[in-house]
Every structure is written in C-alpha cells, then in structure tokens.
Design an enzyme around this catalytic site. Structure first.
Site, PDB file in Angstrom:
ATOM      1  N   LEU A 128     -18.345   6.648 -13.160  1.00  0.00           N
ATOM      2  CA  LEU A 128     -17.210   6.763 -12.228  1.00  0.00           C
ATOM      3  C   LEU A 128     -15.924   6.565 -13.005  1.00  0.00           C
ATOM      4  O   LEU A 128     -15.838   5.675 -13.845  1.00  0.00           O
ATOM      5  CB  LEU A 128     -17.323   5.682 -11.145  1.00  0.00           C
ATOM      6  CG  LEU A 128     -16.134   5.565 -10.175  1.00  0.00           C
ATOM      7  CD1 LEU A 128     -16.093   6.740  -9.207  1.00  0.00           C
ATOM      8  CD2 LEU A 128     -16.198   4.251  -9.388  1.00  0.00           C
TER       9      LEU A 128
ATOM     10  N   ILE B  57       1.585   9.219   4.312  1.00  0.00           N
ATOM     11  CA  ILE B  57       1.133   9.349   2.915  1.00  0.00           C
ATOM     12  C   ILE B  57       1.856   8.376   1.995  1.00  0.00           C
ATOM     13  O   ILE B  57       1.387   8.075   0.906  1.00  0.00           O
ATOM     14  CB  ILE B  57       1.323  10.825   2.488  1.00  0.00           C
ATOM     15  CG1 ILE B  57       0.556  11.685   3.487  1.00  0.00           C
ATOM     16  CG2 ILE B  57       0.882  11.076   1.054  1.00  0.00           C
ATOM     17  CD1 ILE B  57      -0.069  12.908   3.064  1.00  0.00           C
TER      18      ILE B  57
ATOM     19  N   GLU C  69      -8.847  16.355   2.371  1.00  0.00           N
ATOM     20  CA  GLU C  69      -9.203  16.031   3.750  1.00  0.00           C
ATOM     21  C   GLU C  69      -8.696  14.621   4.037  1.00  0.00           C
ATOM     22  O   GLU C  69      -9.009  13.681   3.301  1.00  0.00           O
ATOM     23  CB  GLU C  69     -10.726  16.075   3.934  1.00  0.00           C
ATOM     24  CG  GLU C  69     -11.318  17.457   3.766  1.00  0.00           C
ATOM     25  CD  GLU C  69     -10.862  18.435   4.840  1.00  0.00           C
ATOM     26  OE1 GLU C  69     -10.674  17.999   5.993  1.00  0.00           O
ATOM     27  OE2 GLU C  69     -10.694  19.627   4.520  1.00  0.00           O
TER      28      GLU C  69
ATOM     29  N   HIS D 257      -3.794 -10.108   0.289  1.00  0.00           N
ATOM     30  CA  HIS D 257      -3.970  -9.383  -0.976  1.00  0.00           C
ATOM     31  C   HIS D 257      -5.188  -9.918  -1.727  1.00  0.00           C
ATOM     32  O   HIS D 257      -5.968  -9.158  -2.296  1.00  0.00           O
ATOM     33  CB  HIS D 257      -2.713  -9.505  -1.846  1.00  0.00           C
ATOM     34  CG  HIS D 257      -1.503  -8.887  -1.216  1.00  0.00           C
ATOM     35  ND1 HIS D 257      -1.538  -7.648  -0.615  1.00  0.00           N
ATOM     36  CD2 HIS D 257      -0.226  -9.343  -1.073  1.00  0.00           C
ATOM     37  CE1 HIS D 257      -0.326  -7.373  -0.141  1.00  0.00           C
ATOM     38  NE2 HIS D 257       0.485  -8.385  -0.394  1.00  0.00           N
TER      39      HIS D 257
ATOM     40  N   ARG E 161      -0.986  -7.611   7.322  1.00  0.00           N
ATOM     41  CA  ARG E 161      -1.278  -7.785   8.755  1.00  0.00           C
ATOM     42  C   ARG E 161      -2.588  -8.522   8.969  1.00  0.00           C
ATOM     43  O   ARG E 161      -2.714  -9.355   9.858  1.00  0.00           O
ATOM     44  CB  ARG E 161      -1.280  -6.416   9.456  1.00  0.00           C
ATOM     45  CG  ARG E 161       0.139  -5.920   9.780  1.00  0.00           C
ATOM     46  CD  ARG E 161       0.160  -4.471  10.128  1.00  0.00           C
ATOM     47  NE  ARG E 161      -0.096  -3.654   8.939  1.00  0.00           N
ATOM     48  CZ  ARG E 161      -0.569  -2.422   8.965  1.00  0.00           C
ATOM     49  NH1 ARG E 161      -0.888  -1.868  10.118  1.00  0.00           N
ATOM     50  NH2 ARG E 161      -0.733  -1.760   7.841  1.00  0.00           N
TER      51      ARG E 161
ATOM     52  N   ASP F 151      -4.227  -0.156   2.688  1.00  0.00           N
ATOM     53  CA  ASP F 151      -3.122  -0.748   3.452  1.00  0.00           C
ATOM     54  C   ASP F 151      -3.643  -1.721   4.499  1.00  0.00           C
ATOM     55  O   ASP F 151      -4.744  -1.560   5.026  1.00  0.00           O
ATOM     56  CB  ASP F 151      -2.307   0.376   4.117  1.00  0.00           C
ATOM     57  CG  ASP F 151      -0.978  -0.130   4.643  1.00  0.00           C
ATOM     58  OD1 ASP F 151      -0.441  -1.113   4.093  1.00  0.00           O
ATOM     59  OD2 ASP F 151      -0.462   0.461   5.610  1.00  0.00           O
ATOM     60  N   GLY F 152      -2.818  -2.725   4.814  1.00  0.00           N
ATOM     61  CA  GLY F 152      -3.139  -3.646   5.906  1.00  0.00           C
ATOM     62  C   GLY F 152      -3.447  -5.073   5.472  1.00  0.00           C
ATOM     63  O   GLY F 152      -3.813  -5.899   6.311  1.00  0.00           O
TER      64      GLY F 152
ATOM     65  N   SER G 201       5.817   2.639  -6.087  1.00  0.00           N
ATOM     66  CA  SER G 201       7.132   2.470  -6.716  1.00  0.00           C
ATOM     67  C   SER G 201       8.118   1.818  -5.749  1.00  0.00           C
ATOM     68  O   SER G 201       9.120   1.247  -6.172  1.00  0.00           O
ATOM     69  CB  SER G 201       7.672   3.804  -7.245  1.00  0.00           C
ATOM     70  OG  SER G 201       7.084   4.916  -6.644  1.00  0.00           O
ATOM     71  N   GLU G 202       7.812   1.856  -4.460  1.00  0.00           N
ATOM     72  CA  GLU G 202       8.701   1.248  -3.458  1.00  0.00           C
ATOM     73  C   GLU G 202       8.353  -0.219  -3.187  1.00  0.00           C
ATOM     74  O   GLU G 202       9.147  -0.946  -2.596  1.00  0.00           O
ATOM     75  CB  GLU G 202       8.622   2.038  -2.141  1.00  0.00           C
ATOM     76  CG  GLU G 202       9.253   3.427  -2.203  1.00  0.00           C
ATOM     77  CD  GLU G 202       8.416   4.450  -2.976  1.00  0.00           C
ATOM     78  OE1 GLU G 202       7.173   4.363  -2.934  1.00  0.00           O
ATOM     79  OE2 GLU G 202       9.014   5.322  -3.637  1.00  0.00           O
TER      80      GLU G 202
HETATM   81  C1  IPE Z   1       1.356   2.034   0.594  1.00  0.00           C
HETATM   82  O1  IPE Z   1       1.400   0.984   1.510  1.00  0.00           O
HETATM   83  C2  IPE Z   1       1.259   1.491  -0.793  1.00  0.00           C
HETATM   84  C3  IPE Z   1       0.018   0.800  -1.127  1.00  0.00           C
HETATM   85  C4  IPE Z   1      -1.014   0.619  -0.368  1.00  0.00           C
HETATM   86  C5  IPE Z   1      -0.028   0.281  -2.464  1.00  0.00           C
HETATM   87  P1  IPE Z   1       2.775   0.441   2.091  1.00  0.00           P
HETATM   88  O2  IPE Z   1       2.430  -0.648   3.034  1.00  0.00           O
HETATM   89  O3  IPE Z   1       3.699   0.087   0.986  1.00  0.00           O
HETATM   90  O4  IPE Z   1       3.354   1.706   2.857  1.00  0.00           O
HETATM   91  P2  IPE Z   1       4.477   1.795   3.968  1.00  0.00           P
HETATM   92  O5  IPE Z   1       5.649   1.055   3.452  1.00  0.00           O
HETATM   93  O6  IPE Z   1       3.940   1.150   5.207  1.00  0.00           O
HETATM   94  O7  IPE Z   1       4.702   3.252   4.165  1.00  0.00           O
HETATM   95  C1  IPE Z   2      -1.290  -2.996   1.167  1.00  0.00           C
HETATM   96  O1  IPE Z   2      -1.185  -3.919   2.188  1.00  0.00           O
HETATM   97  C2  IPE Z   2      -1.131  -3.625  -0.196  1.00  0.00           C
HETATM   98  C3  IPE Z   2       0.115  -3.284  -0.884  1.00  0.00           C
HETATM   99  C4  IPE Z   2       1.016  -2.471  -0.440  1.00  0.00           C
HETATM  100  C5  IPE Z   2       0.357  -3.939  -2.160  1.00  0.00           C
HETATM  101  P1  IPE Z   2       0.226  -4.328   2.793  1.00  0.00           P
HETATM  102  O2  IPE Z   2       0.748  -5.486   2.002  1.00  0.00           O
HETATM  103  O3  IPE Z   2       1.127  -3.173   2.866  1.00  0.00           O
HETATM  104  O4  IPE Z   2      -0.194  -4.815   4.235  1.00  0.00           O
HETATM  105  P2  IPE Z   2       0.584  -4.536   5.599  1.00  0.00           P
HETATM  106  O5  IPE Z   2       0.749  -3.053   5.714  1.00  0.00           O
HETATM  107  O6  IPE Z   2       1.887  -5.245   5.513  1.00  0.00           O
HETATM  108  O7  IPE Z   2      -0.321  -5.091   6.639  1.00  0.00           O
HETATM  109 MG    MG Z   3       1.490  -1.763   4.312  1.00  0.00          MG
END
Ligand code: IPE
Ligand code: IPE
Ligand code: MG
Length: 252
Positions: A130, A194, A206, A36, A23, A19-20, A65-66
C-alpha cells in the site's frame, strides 16, 4: 459484468478527508485536541483495512493549508501528534508492507518534523502493498499553483512550447504524478464539501459522505464505503449502455 464481479471491485486509490475530530470531542465534553488523539486509531484501522482489501493507494488529509489559521495551541498539538504518531507507527507500517509518503508544502514545518518525515519515508521506501500518502499543509490550489510555476519555468527556459501544454503535462507536474487519480473520495464528519483537497485529481472520483465523526469511522464504516463504491457505475462521460457493452467485451 455480473453482480458478483461488481461486488469485488476495489478502488485502486482512496482519498479521505478525516473530519469531525473536534466535534467528536466537544460532544463528550473533551477539548478538541482529545479528538485529534482519538482520530489516530481510525487512521490505523483504515490503513490496515486498505491493505486487507487490496487498495493500492490511500491518501489522507491530515492538515490543510488553511488549518494554520486555527488557535495556536491546537496547531501545536497537531504538530506534536504528527511527530509522536510517526515515531510509534513506522514499525507497524513496515510490518504491513506500507510505504509512506508525505505530500504538501513541507517547507512550513519545523526542521525537526521534516527530518522525522524523511526518516519515516526512508524506513518504508521498499514497501509495496500500500502507498499511504499523508497530506500535510496540502491544498489543491497550492498543488495546481506549484505545477503552473514549474511549467512556467520550463517555458521561460525554452524547454516547453506554450502550445505543448496539455492535461497530461499539467498532471505530470502535480505533487504525486506517479499514482492514479482517486477512485473513491470519502469525507467523514457530515459536511459535504471538498475543502481544497485533491482538486485536479478528483475530477472523476466517486464521492462518499459519512455522518460519522472521524474517531468513530472504523473498519465496518470503511467497509460500507467500499461496498457502496463497488455498486456504482462509473461512466466518465459515456452512456450507461456503452459502459455495459465495453465491460462485457472485456469479458465481465
Ligand atoms: C478539512 O477539514 C481538512 C482536514 C481534514 C485536514 P476542515 O475541518 O479544515 O474543513 P472545513 O474548514 O470545515 O472546510
Ligand atoms: C479534522 O477534524 C482534523 C483536522 C482538520 C486537523 P476537525 O478538527 O476539523 O474537527 P471538526 O470539523 O472541528 O469537528
Ligand atoms: Mg473540520
């Protein structure tokens, strides 16, 4: 178990919410999609470090899925990125003896992308060092739901009695019953949730949260997470004394 031994303890299965990306890009005045693209580099680093450390299974959350609810343009870029990354990286996976498996409800993807998934899986099928699982259109609730549906069909067909449904049977109908549950569950990007990832399988994982954005998560950051894991005592409901006694008995 002495400290030296504990320091060498490597998780058999690592699961990561990457994630991130968005941002990271915004902080640099770039479009989210640039984040990405930058994230692909971290994937490569973490895969190669997993091989080096002797992790057996690595499961990466690439698309939930969201995530279909995001702007159409961003979803399209993510699909394109799947396509191009697979094309470029498969050879590297073969060189590192990595087997690829895509998990999730793949019926939602284009036929072209599904063919690409199948080709990449086939090209890496015999690799053993792996198991890399990429979760795409995956959701923990989806996984449990499809398992329930499969079991209901078996009950309706008279092959399974309702009283015979136990945890092992449910687990055996989830999407990857042949690998152990995650030992270490990492989320980058600073959020502590999660987000519908491996709900059933992570019951005793963990958890490790990193404030780094995914494109910043490099070999050193991953190494720090593995070190943190190695120092933890996993009790699975036992007392600390019981765990120490049983690891001494095993000869640690
Ligand atoms: C979780 O990240 C899904 C992936 C990293 C693929 P999101 O950015 O979609 O999660 P939320 O919406 O902040 O919970
Ligand atoms: C995770 O990064 C990648 C996917 C969910 C596909 P984000 O796109 O959720 O990045 P933030 O959370 O908006 O920074
Ligand atoms: Mg995100």
């Amino acid at each position: 178990m002495g400290d030296g031994e504990r320091a060498r303890r490597v998780p058999e299965h690592v699961a990561i919410i990457m994630d991130g990306n968005g941002r990271w890009a915004n902080q640099r005045g770039l479009p989210r999609t640039a984040g990405h693209r930058a994230g692909a580099k971290s994937v490569r680093a973490v895969v190669e470090e997993s091989v080096r450390h002797g992790v057996g299974v690595l499961t990466l959350f690439a698309f939930s899925s969201e995530n279909w609810r995001r702007p159409r343009g961003e979803v399209n870029v993510l699909m394109e990125l799947f396509m191009s990354t697979l094309q470029v990286e498969v050879q590297r996976l073969v060189e590192h003896d990595v087997r690829l498996r895509i998990i999730g409800d793949l019926s939602a993807f284009s036929a072209r992308l599904r063919t690409q998934f199948e080709k990449a899986e086939a090209a890496t099928r015999d690799n053993r060092r792996l198991m890399l699982q990429v979760a795409a259109n995956y959701g923990g609730r989806w996984d449990i739901t499809q398992a329930v549906r499969a079991i209901a069909r078996e009950v309706a067909a008279g092959r399974v009695a309702p009283d015979a449904i136990d945890e092992a049977l449910v687990a055996s109908r989830l999407s990857f019953p042949d690998v152990p549950d995650p030992d270490l569950f990492i989320r980058t990007g600073g959020e502590k949730r999660i987000s519908n990832f491996l709900l059933w399988q992570s019951a005793y994982a963990e958890l490790y949260f990193s404030d780094l954005m995914w494109p910043e998560f490099d070999a050193a950051a991953y190494g720090a997470a593995l070190n943190d894991f190695a120092r933890r005592q996993r009790r699975f409901g036992l007392t600390s004394e019981q765990v120490t006694a049983s690891s001494n008995a095993v000869g640690g």
